[in-house]
Every structure is written in structure tokens, then in C-alpha cells.
Scaffold this motif. Structure first.
Motif, mmCIF file in Angstrom:
data_model
loop_
_atom_site.group_PDB
_atom_site.id
_atom_site.type_symbol
_atom_site.label_atom_id
_atom_site.label_comp_id
_atom_site.label_asym_id
_atom_site.label_seq_id
_atom_site.Cartn_x
_atom_site.Cartn_y
_atom_site.Cartn_z
ATOM 1 N N GLY A 24 49.825 45.709 42.825
ATOM 2 C CA GLY A 24 50.735 46.554 42.056
ATOM 3 C C GLY A 24 51.355 47.557 43.024
ATOM 4 N N ILE A 25 51.004 48.822 42.849
ATOM 5 C CA ILE A 25 51.374 49.855 43.833
ATOM 6 C C ILE A 25 50.146 50.045 44.716
ATOM 7 C CG2 ILE A 25 52.175 52.219 44.168
ATOM 8 C CD1 ILE A 25 53.335 52.105 41.340
ATOM 9 N N TYR A 26 50.129 49.368 45.839
ATOM 10 C CA TYR A 26 48.979 49.326 46.735
ATOM 11 C C TYR A 26 49.356 50.050 48.021
ATOM 12 C CZ TYR A 26 44.548 47.122 48.178
ATOM 13 O OH TYR A 26 43.232 46.879 48.551
ATOM 14 N N GLU A 27 48.963 51.301 48.136
ATOM 15 C CA GLU A 27 49.453 52.157 49.223
ATOM 16 C C GLU A 27 48.309 52.858 49.943
ATOM 17 O OE1 GLU A 27 53.874 53.390 47.466
ATOM 18 O OE2 GLU A 27 52.197 54.810 47.305
ATOM 19 N N THR A 28 48.529 53.072 51.237
ATOM 20 C CA THR A 28 47.597 53.820 52.078
ATOM 21 C C THR A 28 48.372 54.898 52.830
ATOM 22 O OG1 THR A 28 46.215 51.869 52.383
ATOM 23 C CG2 THR A 28 45.895 53.684 53.933
ATOM 24 N N VAL A 58 46.386 45.027 40.840
ATOM 25 C CA VAL A 58 45.534 46.117 41.329
ATOM 26 C C VAL A 58 46.408 47.195 41.970
ATOM 27 C CG1 VAL A 58 45.102 44.841 43.490
ATOM 28 C CG2 VAL A 58 43.596 46.711 42.842
ATOM 29 N N ASN A 59 46.161 48.447 41.579
ATOM 30 C CA ASN A 59 46.911 49.600 42.082
ATOM 31 C C ASN A 59 45.950 50.507 42.838
ATOM 32 O OD1 ASN A 59 49.668 49.377 40.446
ATOM 33 N ND2 ASN A 59 48.005 48.916 39.040
ATOM 34 N N LEU A 60 46.387 50.955 44.017
ATOM 35 C CA LEU A 60 45.492 51.721 44.898
ATOM 36 C C LEU A 60 46.269 52.784 45.650
ATOM 37 C CD1 LEU A 60 42.703 51.956 46.523
ATOM 38 C CD2 LEU A 60 43.777 50.411 48.162
#
Length: 416
Positions: free
Chosen positions: A410-414, A181-183
Motif C-alpha cells: 500500500g503506502i510502504y515507506e521508510t 500492507v501499509n508501513l
């Protein structure tokens, strides 16, 4: 299609060199080494054009694989072949490293002769290759005429990925739904972009030539079966997902999928990737990060982050897990072994800043997460997995089936 294939180590030394067409010379080897591997600036593009010659390369650990051509070829097909070549090598000697390539160079040349014919990809199925190419040499040299004809039928026949006569004492089928999951989320908690990339990986230990049928909660299938619209489906408690795009293993009958949306296939023996898919709607987000960054004077910065993060800091206090400041990564790394659902965890940190003449504000890089959860974030569910073997007369009731769901970041960024 492909003029030549070269494998380099991290120093640029050639480990494997195979030329299929006369228009590719030895100077192509040096051109790739000088312009890509030893380039002063990092080459970010996987395709490099040098003197009207195209180099398609992938890097696996510290090994470079480069396909060279002077023709206008399908780039996606070349990269698919390069990654398939990596999968085949990994299936033979597990880890792709310089030492393993040197120890198995004869085996690799044998594989290249079978996989590519005059630069055109032929049979790259690992199960079929292992029947006549072993780590002791070409197996067909020591086989009878009957065994050789069986291999020929398998390679040139309609089902080249599976041979006949496979028997097991116990028929088993393992199915793994692996999702990444990418976010990208705003500081206010608004989802800016989100998508899930998934793979369905199977391990087949079935006797004979079984017919398998795989069903999932695809939105189109559920609506086709007369279960109503998506709103009615959600009211009745039956969740469905909308798959944006998908690709299948060559064993899947595409005509049946186009007409019936059913995935029917005769599986290869052992482990293989049945399908890949991507979805962007109604994603179940495993974690939400709520950042709070507050500047205290000119030399202090207070950071409060309720969930796992990667950001800069020195002194940290957390109620759960372990947090540590890593100066090499310029970040606080917070690790939690286990976290129950619908729970909240907090971490706070204070950073003392040295006085500086630079008036440029801190860019505040995003907080990133790494995690693994025992469910599919896309909401994909396996509805059924049917098996039938007409000759040996067994069905899915006689097969031990295992289904597992794994969701990873995956690329899970805030942003903060």
C-alpha cells in the motif's frame, strides 16, 4: 436521500444527469463544475457544500461521479453507493471511460431507475440486475410471465442476490485473500505505524442454492474453541490473528457471526467480495529498507540503500535488478523481478549537486516500495471452506476449491 446523480468527463461536460427530487435544480450541475472540476485550487475534500447543497463526489480515472442532496444524509452510505455504482458499470462494460458511458447511456439510465427509487438505494447486486437488464435493453420485455415472476421473487425475496435454478457441470469455488500492507518505518528500523487492509474475494460456480461456511484463524474463534490463550496457541504452533474491524457482503448471516464468529452464507453466482477486514498487530513485514545517507562536501551526496527505493540520484550501482534515474519523478527507481526469502540486496548511488544560494537543507523524502508477494502479511489463513446443498445433495467433497493468497504494497515507506 439522494436528490440527484451526475456523471461528468474531465472537461466538466455532463454525460449522465438524473434528478430524483424537486429541490435539486439544473444550477446544481453548473455549481459543481465551477467550484470543483474547474476550481483554481485542487479540491481535496470529497464533500463540498455550495449554497446549502452537499456534493459527494468520487473520481474514477477521468470520470467524475457526483451525488447531490440538500438533506442531512449518511455520508458513508452515499460513498458506498457511488463506489457500488462504479462496480456495477464496470461489470457491464469493463472499463469506465467517457466513450463507454456515451455508448451505454441508455443502459446506465435503466440501471439508475432500478438501483435508486426516489433517491433511496434499492437493489445494487450485479447478478440480480443482469437477469433483467442487458446491454440489448430490458430483458423482461421479451420474457414469459413465469420468468418475470421468478425475477420478481428474486429481487423482492429474502435472497435477492441469487436466483434459483443455476446449474453447472462442474462445481468450483475460487477464493482469493488480497491484502495491502501499509508501513511507515524510521531510519533506525523502528516501525512507527503499520496496518493491513484485506479483502476476501470469491468466484462461485455452484449449482442450486448452496450453504457455505468459511473459517479463518481468528484469535477469538481459536480461543473460544478451547485451544487456550494466545501464548499457548503460539507455543503449540497454531498462529492466530486479531482482526480490528470487518465488513461483510449482504449474503453473510450477521447473527451467526455475532454469536458463533462463523461466516455462513449463500453465495451470489460469479465473482463477489465476501468481506473486508483490517488488522494492526503482529504484521509480517515482507521487506525492510535500511537507508544510509551521507553528505560528501557541499556538492556531493552519497546514498546507500540495501533494498528497493524511490529517491533522487544520477549514478547508481546495483548487484541485482535494474536501477534507473528518472528526472521527471526526481527519483531513482530500482526494479527487481524476483527476490528469495531472507536475502539482502544493495544499491549505491552518487548525486552531484549544483551550487545554490538556498541554505535550506534537503528534506529527504521517504523511500517507497511497490511489491507483490504470494502470502498474506497479516498472517490470515483459511482453516476451512465448507459447502452443502441439501436439494441437489452435494457437499464440499464434490466441489473443486481453489485458495490463493496475494500480498501487495500500500503506502510502504521508510524515512531516511
Amino acid at each position: 436521500m439522494i436528490g440527484g446523480l451526475f456523471i461528468y468527463n474531465h472537461k466538466g461536460e455532463v454525460l449522465i444527469s438524473r434528478v430524483y427530487r424537486d429541490d435539486i435544480g439544473r444550477n446544481a450541475v453548473d455549481a459543481f463544475r465551477v467550484n470543483v472540476i474547474h476550481a483554481r485550487q485542487q479540491v481535496r475534500s470529497p464533500v463540498t457544500n455550495i449554497a446549502r447543497t452537499s456534493f459527494f463526489h468520487v473520481k474514477w480515472s477521468n470520470i467524475w461521479l457526483a451525488a447531490v442532496t440538500k438533506q442531512n444524509v449518511n455520508a458513508a452510505m452515499v460513498f458506498e453507493f457511488l463506489y457500488k455504482m462504479c462496480d456495477v458499470m464496470a461489470a457491464y462494460f469493463a472499463k469506465i471511460s467517457e466513450e463507454n458511458i456515451k455508448n451505454n447511456f441508455v443502459l446506465i439510465y435503466e440501471m439508475l431507475d432500478e438501483i435508486l427509487d426516489f433517491g433511496y438505494p434499492q437493489n445494487s447486486e450485479t447478478g440480480a440486475l443482469k437477469t433483467f437488464i442487458t446491454q440489448q435493453g430490458i430483458k423482461s420485455q421479451h420474457q414469459t410471465k413465469e420468468e418475470q415472476s421468478q425475477i420478481t421473487r428474486q429481487v423482492t425475496g429474502q435472497i435477492g442476490w441469487r436466483r434459483e435454478g443455476i446449474t453447472y457441470r462442474r462445481n468450483e469455488l475460487f477464493l482469493d485473500v488480497l491484502e495491502s500492507v501499509n508501513l511507515l518505518m524510521s531510519p533506525q528500523g523502528q516501525v512507527l505505524s503499520a496496518h493491513v487492509s484485506g479483502r476476501v474475494v470469491m468466484k462461485s460456480y455452484l449449482s442450486g442454492m448452496p450453504e457455505c461456511k468459511f473459517g479463518m484463524n481468528d484469535k477469538i474463534v481459536i480461543e473460544k474453541q478451547g485451544r487456550g490463550t494466545a501464548d499457548e496457541t503460539s507455543k503449540s504452533g497454531k498462529q492466530s490473528i486479531a482482526i480490528d474491524d470487518c465488513t461483510f457482503h449482504q449474503c453473510v448471516r450477521l447473527s451467526k457471526f455475532d454469536s458463533e464468529r462463523s461466516i455462513s452464507f449463500i453465495p451470489p453466482d460469479g465473482e463477489f467480495e465476501l468481506m473486508r477486514y483490517r488488522t494492526t498487530k503482529d504484521i509480517i513485514l515482507p521487506f525492510r529498507v535500511i537507508p544510509l545517507v551521507r553528505e560528501v562536501g557541499r556538492t556531493k551526496l552519497e546514498v546507500r540503500i540495501p533494498t528497493p527505493l524511490n529517491t533522487s540520484g544520477v549514478q547508481v550501482i546495483c548487484m541485482k535488478g535494474k536501477a534507473k534515474y528518472k528526472a521527471s519523478e526526481n527519483a531513482i527507481v530500482w526494479k527487481i523481478k524476483r527476490m528469495a526469502g531472507m536475502k539482502e540486496s544493495r544499491i549505491s548511488g552518487e548525486i552531484e549537486l549544483l551550487p545554490t544560494n538556498d541554505k535550506k537543507k534537503w528534506a529527504r523524502p521517504p523511500i517507497s516500495m511497490n511489491f507483490e508477494v504470494p502470502f498474506a502479511p497479516s498472517g490470515l489463513k483459511v482453516r476451512y471452506l465448507k459447502v452443502f446443498e441439501p436439494k441437489l445433495n452435494y457437499s464440499d467433497h464434490d466441489v473443486i476449491e481453489w485458495v490463493r493468497y496475494i500480498g501487495r504494497s500500500g503506502i510502504y515507506e521508510t524515512r531516511c
